[in-house]
Design a protein around this motif. Structure first.
Motif, mmCIF file in Angstrom:
data_model
loop_
_atom_site.group_PDB
_atom_site.id
_atom_site.type_symbol
_atom_site.label_atom_id
_atom_site.label_comp_id
_atom_site.label_asym_id
_atom_site.label_seq_id
_atom_site.Cartn_x
_atom_site.Cartn_y
_atom_site.Cartn_z
ATOM 1 N N GLY A 25 20.978 39.483 53.168
ATOM 2 C CA GLY A 25 21.478 38.151 53.500
ATOM 3 C C GLY A 25 21.697 37.270 52.291
ATOM 4 O O GLY A 25 21.689 36.038 52.403
ATOM 5 N N VAL A 26 21.907 37.876 51.132
ATOM 6 C CA VAL A 26 22.088 37.144 49.875
ATOM 7 C C VAL A 26 23.569 37.150 49.487
ATOM 8 O O VAL A 26 24.212 38.202 49.476
ATOM 9 N N GLY A 27 24.118 35.997 49.149
ATOM 10 C CA GLY A 27 25.500 35.904 48.705
ATOM 11 C C GLY A 27 25.682 36.503 47.327
ATOM 12 O O GLY A 27 24.736 36.574 46.531
ATOM 13 N N THR A 28 26.909 36.939 47.023
ATOM 14 C CA THR A 28 27.145 37.620 45.747
ATOM 15 C C THR A 28 28.356 37.055 45.015
ATOM 16 O O THR A 28 29.334 36.622 45.624
ATOM 17 N N VAL A 29 28.251 37.086 43.689
ATOM 18 C CA VAL A 29 29.355 36.712 42.809
ATOM 19 C C VAL A 29 29.651 37.900 41.909
ATOM 20 O O VAL A 29 28.754 38.405 41.230
ATOM 21 N N ALA A 30 30.882 38.367 41.921
ATOM 22 C CA ALA A 30 31.299 39.442 41.017
ATOM 23 C C ALA A 30 31.943 38.832 39.779
ATOM 24 O O ALA A 30 32.626 37.806 39.865
ATOM 25 N N ILE A 31 31.712 39.456 38.635
ATOM 26 C CA ILE A 31 32.472 39.099 37.445
ATOM 27 C C ILE A 31 33.423 40.254 37.151
ATOM 28 O O ILE A 31 33.184 41.393 37.548
ATOM 29 N N TYR A 32 34.519 39.942 36.474
ATOM 30 C CA TYR A 32 35.460 41.011 36.151
ATOM 31 C C TYR A 32 36.259 40.654 34.906
ATOM 32 O O TYR A 32 36.418 39.478 34.557
ATOM 33 N N SER A 33 36.731 41.700 34.248
ATOM 34 C CA SER A 33 37.651 41.521 33.124
ATOM 35 C C SER A 33 39.074 41.542 33.673
ATOM 36 O O SER A 33 39.305 41.904 34.827
ATOM 37 N N THR A 34 40.024 41.193 32.843
ATOM 38 C CA THR A 34 41.413 41.214 33.291
ATOM 39 C C THR A 34 41.847 42.620 33.699
ATOM 40 O O THR A 34 42.716 42.785 34.556
ATOM 41 N N ALA A 35 41.221 43.638 33.119
ATOM 42 C CA ALA A 35 41.555 45.025 33.475
ATOM 43 C C ALA A 35 40.990 45.420 34.830
ATOM 44 O O ALA A 35 41.431 46.411 35.418
ATOM 45 N N ASP A 36 40.021 44.658 35.329
ATOM 46 C CA ASP A 36 39.342 44.990 36.584
ATOM 47 C C ASP A 36 39.719 44.051 37.737
ATOM 48 O O ASP A 36 39.003 43.957 38.730
ATOM 49 N N ARG A 37 40.834 43.388 37.599
ATOM 50 C CA ARG A 37 41.223 42.407 38.612
ATOM 51 C C ARG A 37 41.307 43.016 40.008
ATOM 52 O O ARG A 37 40.995 42.367 41.009
ATOM 53 N N ASP A 38 41.677 44.288 40.099
ATOM 54 C CA ASP A 38 41.825 44.949 41.391
ATOM 55 C C ASP A 38 40.667 45.893 41.707
ATOM 56 O O ASP A 38 40.772 46.743 42.599
ATOM 57 N N ALA A 39 39.559 45.767 40.987
ATOM 58 C CA ALA A 39 38.418 46.653 41.196
ATOM 59 C C ALA A 39 37.743 46.376 42.537
ATOM 60 O O ALA A 39 37.789 45.254 43.064
#
Length: 455
Positions: A25-39
């Motif tokens: 029940g914990v919310g999440t924030v993903a980080i990404y590089s410009t190469a991983d925009r569609d990860a």
């Protein structure tokens, strides 16, 4: 419990953490590089924020950008996964200073156990057996030659601040030492920004045995059994299993007790792994290093112990006690993990980035799990680690697990990139592996020479 955590990683481990957090029940924030925009991890998280360009140094290793992302999104904690900043004490300390919980051990403990030299000194204090080696950092070839003469060849050169197989060289004699030391030191400097080296007597061949431990802020420390990680290429693990066929009941009790003693000595909190080298001829084991993070191969332990390690990490970081005590932990059956990489085993395992045009992951039946961040149409970027999936199986016994893994690998189908699936299938079917008759020398000295002879 935390309301929101930021995952400072990518790929399958980021997906794994997001799923565990969601189940809590914990919310999440993903980080990404410009190469991983569609990860995939970007799509699965509740929120996602770009932290920089494709280069890891400008994105997934960019502490300021990651911490800014945590503040901007209101994340209360950061889970570093494995690799990248997971064992960086500076990053853990910055999190502490900004009142953001680092989901892992404290910076102080990370300094103590993440550095091989400090860890060795602490293990000697704790009464845990260690291999003969240098007593401090080694910076020059002259120092290295002198120490090697004292402890005797063969030796291992290791980056003091290293991990993941970087900055490591085996040296058989004095003629090999200087070029090996210079190469390992340069690799360590490039990978970790620290060229300090460490030297130890090489226990070779040996079994690479590691013990999963968990600790909480109330002083509880437990183990979740051992994993055998002896099938390695260039110090990189290829296949892992639990329990180890090389260990009987008495030795298992001794090695797990030593791991718990080691963790208790440093008041360890969160998930960690104590790694040992086992000399099968003598039955003696020696502390090698500690990984102060969750490991790639944690699913095999989850299968045999029934404990969700990533959820325990989040709970412990929140200040909760471990959800299980040692007497509650029972071990059942046998588990095996194969790492699936986008690489070409026939051409020295050269990376094979590109677009996945079709993907079918094995499924069905009890005791099969595939951890992956791949999907059909996804383009694997060339900037990061080549691992694209982990296939993990669990059986009532080792033979059942082996057969289940063979079935799973036969079903694994990926088009558009070259993978090591067929290599893993041959390895898991090799008579020596089936018999459990292997050590750290097997893959490089026995299996690969024969495999590479094939067309």
């Amino acid at each position: 419990m935390f309301n929101k955590i930021l995952i400072a990683n990518r790929g399958e481990i980021a997906v794994r953490i997001i799923r565990a957090a969601r189940e809590l029940g914990v919310g999440t924030v993903a980080i990404y590089s410009t190469a991983d925009r569609d990860a995939l991890h970007v799509h699965l998280a509740d929120e996602a924020i770009c932290v920089g360009p494709a280069r890891s140094t400008e994105s997934y290793l960019n502490m300021n950008n990651i911490l800014s992302a945590a503040v901007a999104t209101g994340a209360q904690a950061i889970h570093p996964g494995f690799g990248f900043l997971s064992e960086n004490s500076k990053f853990a300390r910055l999190c502490e200073e900004m009142n953001i919980k680092f989901i892992g051990p404290s910076a102080k403990v990370m300094d103590m156990m993440g550095d091989k030299i400090n860890a060795r000194a602490e293990m000697i204090k704790a009464g845990v057996p260690v291999t003969p080696g240098s007593e401090g950092e080694v910076h020059t070839t002259d120092e290295a030659v002198k120490i090697a003469e004292e402890i005797g060849y063969p030796i291992m050169l290791k980056a003091s601040a290293g991990g993941g197989g970087k900055g490591i060289r085996k040296v058989n004699n004095v003629e090999e030492l200087v070029p090996a030391f210079e190469a390992a030191q340069a690799e360590a400097q490039a990978a970790f920004g620290n060229g300090a080296m460490f030297i130890e007597r090489m226990i070779f061949p040996s079994r690479h045995i590691e013990v999963q431990i968990l600790g909480d802020s109330q002083g509880n420390v437990i183990h979740l059994g051992e994993r055998d990680c002896s099938l390695q290429r260039n110090n990189q693990k290829v296949l892992e299993e639990s329990p180890s066929v090389a260990i009987g009941h008495t030795l298992r009790n001794e090695i797990t007790a030593a791991a718990v003693k080691a963790a208790q000595h440093v008041s360890y909190e969160n998930a960690g792994t104590i790694e040992f080298l086992l000399d099968e001829s003598s039955g003696k084991f020696y502390f090698m290093e500690m990984n102060t993070r969750v490991q790639v191969e944690h699913p095999v332990t989850e299968f045999v112990s029934g404990v969700d390690i990533v959820k325990e990490q989040i709970r412990v970081a929140n200040g909760n006690e471990l959800s299980v005590k040692q007497e509650d932990v029972t071990f059942s059956g046998h588990a095996i993990e194969c790492r699936i990489n986008a690489e070409n085993p026939k051409f020295n395992f050269a990376p094979s980035p590109g677009k996945i045009t079709n993907l079918f992951l094995p499924s069905g039946g009890v005791g099969l799990r595939v951890d992956s961040a791949m999907y059909s149409g996804y383009s694997i970027p060339p900037y990061y680690d080549s691992m694209i999936a982990k296939v993990i199986v669990h059986g009532e016994n080792r033979f059942e697990a082996l057969m289940k893994m063979q079935r799973a690998l036969l079903e694994f189908d990926v088009e558009g990139v070259i993978t090591n699936v067929d290599f893993q299938l041959e390895l898991i079917s090799d008579p020596h592996v089936v018999a459990g008759d292997y050590d750290t020398s097997f893959l490089g000295n026995v299996f690969l020479p024969e495999y590479q002879k094939e067309d």
